[in-house]
Design a protein around this motif. Structure first.
Motif, PDB file in Angstrom:
ATOM      1  N   ASP A  83       0.817  -1.214   0.000  1.00  0.00           N
ATOM      2  CA  ASP A  83       0.000   0.000   0.000  1.00  0.00           C
ATOM      3  C   ASP A  83       0.854   1.269   0.000  1.00  0.00           C
ATOM      4  O   ASP A  83       0.329   2.381   0.105  1.00  0.00           O
ATOM      5  N   GLU A 122       5.980   1.713  -4.775  1.00  0.00           N
ATOM      6  CA  GLU A 122       5.234   1.222  -5.932  1.00  0.00           C
ATOM      7  C   GLU A 122       6.156   0.755  -7.058  1.00  0.00           C
ATOM      8  O   GLU A 122       5.715   0.074  -7.988  1.00  0.00           O
ATOM      9  N   ASP A 169      -0.969  -9.643 -11.619  1.00  0.00           N
ATOM     10  CA  ASP A 169      -1.796  -8.659 -10.925  1.00  0.00           C
ATOM     11  C   ASP A 169      -2.566  -7.862 -11.970  1.00  0.00           C
ATOM     12  O   ASP A 169      -1.984  -7.039 -12.680  1.00  0.00           O
ATOM     13  N   PRO A 170      -3.873  -8.062 -12.099  1.00  0.00           N
ATOM     14  CA  PRO A 170      -4.638  -7.370 -13.143  1.00  0.00           C
ATOM     15  C   PRO A 170      -4.689  -5.851 -12.962  1.00  0.00           C
ATOM     16  O   PRO A 170      -4.978  -5.126 -13.905  1.00  0.00           O
ATOM     17  N   ALA A 171      -4.403  -5.368 -11.756  1.00  0.00           N
ATOM     18  CA  ALA A 171      -4.468  -3.929 -11.505  1.00  0.00           C
ATOM     19  C   ALA A 171      -3.111  -3.246 -11.636  1.00  0.00           C
ATOM     20  O   ALA A 171      -3.007  -2.035 -11.459  1.00  0.00           O
ATOM     21  N   ALA A 172      -2.059  -4.004 -11.964  1.00  0.00           N
ATOM     22  CA  ALA A 172      -0.708  -3.446 -11.974  1.00  0.00           C
ATOM     23  C   ALA A 172      -0.562  -2.294 -12.959  1.00  0.00           C
ATOM     24  O   ALA A 172       0.012  -1.251 -12.627  1.00  0.00           O
ATOM     25  N   TYR A 173      -1.096  -2.466 -14.171  1.00  0.00           N
ATOM     26  CA  TYR A 173      -0.914  -1.422 -15.178  1.00  0.00           C
ATOM     27  C   TYR A 173      -1.726  -0.174 -14.829  1.00  0.00           C
ATOM     28  O   TYR A 173      -1.272   0.954 -15.041  1.00  0.00           O
ATOM     29  N   ALA A 174      -2.895  -0.364 -14.266  1.00  0.00           N
ATOM     30  CA  ALA A 174      -3.705   0.780 -13.844  1.00  0.00           C
ATOM     31  C   ALA A 174      -2.984   1.573 -12.761  1.00  0.00           C
ATOM     32  O   ALA A 174      -2.982   2.814 -12.779  1.00  0.00           O
ATOM     33  N   ARG A 175      -2.367   0.877 -11.830  1.00  0.00           N
ATOM     34  CA  ARG A 175      -1.608   1.562 -10.779  1.00  0.00           C
ATOM     35  C   ARG A 175      -0.435   2.335 -11.375  1.00  0.00           C
ATOM     36  O   ARG A 175      -0.117   3.446 -10.940  1.00  0.00           O
ATOM     37  N   SER A 230      -8.754   8.228 -11.663  1.00  0.00           N
ATOM     38  CA  SER A 230      -9.225   6.839 -11.643  1.00  0.00           C
ATOM     39  C   SER A 230      -8.889   6.190 -12.969  1.00  0.00           C
ATOM     40  O   SER A 230      -8.751   6.861 -13.994  1.00  0.00           O
TER      41      SER A 230
END
Length: 246
Positions: free
Chosen positions: A40, A169, A189-195, A244
């Motif tokens: 986090d 990060e 991690d499906p959210a890696a690119y969004a992060r 977002s």
């Protein structure tokens, strides 16, 4: 009971000066470990060690770039460390081969840093990085001395993109498994690119505000390049901005 870590550092001249616990160890050549179990980017640990086996353990509530401060009083109960010198320490008359570090970090202490399981479960992933600090030196009166005016060199395990280890990060990922070597299936991690995209927006917004005194109202003002930001939305709020990604 422990997370075990080991490092081998090739070094023609092994030297160290700091002997007091919680000294600023990177003023010597050192090896460093950074851990953020729940990824986090807040409440993470750092451990530094030199060739004298002197340690500095500290806790960061948040990165320095976000106003975080190091808590030196934080300790790792039950921590075990060892150093082996392959050569001679603080003796410039010969050529050494290097030094190695072994660390046993109790799961109990790591449990303080997050809500995730410690010890971890099968397939769990933690954010981790390693750093090696190296100072250029000279030999004066038979002793090692850092070259004045020269900044330290840094090696890192995963690329940070900037000379700043305190960007959790950007750290690498370790996945825990009981499978045999070569048979581990790395969990994506499906959210890696969004992060990644959202952090790009965050850094660009900070640069924009530093230059203009205000937050950008749209992505076009940030002039982001090198990636597709089609799924990213940006809007200003009364106190800042929100971004977002879909």
């Amino acid at each position: 009971q422990y997370l075990y870590l080991g490092a081998q550092l090739d070094e023609a001249h092994v030297w160290a000066t700091l002997t007091k616990h919680d000294s600023v160890i990177f003023q010597d050549n050192d090896f460093e470990v950074f851990l953020d179990p729940d990824a986090d980017s807040h409440l993470y640990a750092e451990l530094e060690i030199n060739a004298l086996n002197t340690t500095w353990d500290l806790l960061l509530t948040r990165p320095y770039k976000d106003g975080g401060k190091a808590i030196d009083a934080w300790e790792i109960p039950g921590l075990k460390t060892a150093v082996h010198i392959d050569g001679t320490l603080n003796d410039p008359r010969d050529t050494d081969r290097g030094w190695s570090v072994e660390i046993a970090w109790p799961w109990k202490s790591l449990a303080e840093l997050s809500y995730c399981a410690a010890p971890p479960k099968e397939g769990d992933q933690w954010r981790i990085n390693f750093s090696r600090v190296e100072w250029q030196h000279e030999i004066v009166d038979g002793k090692y001395r850092k070259v004045k005016g020269k900044a330290e060199d840094n090696w890192v395990w995963s690329p940070q993109g900037v000379i700043d280890m305190h960007r959790p990060e950007r750290w690498g990922i370790v996945q825990f498994s009981t499978a045999k070597p070569g048979e581990v299936k790395v969990r994506s991690d499906p959210a890696a690119y969004a992060r990644y995209l959202l952090h790009r927006v965050l850094y660009a917004q900070r640069d924009y505000r530093k230059a203009t005194g205000k937050w950008a109202k749209g992505l076009g003002d940030l002039k982001l390049t090198g990636a597709k930001f089609d799924g990213v939305e940006l809007e200003t709020t009364r106190t800042g901005f929100e971004a977002s990604a879909i």
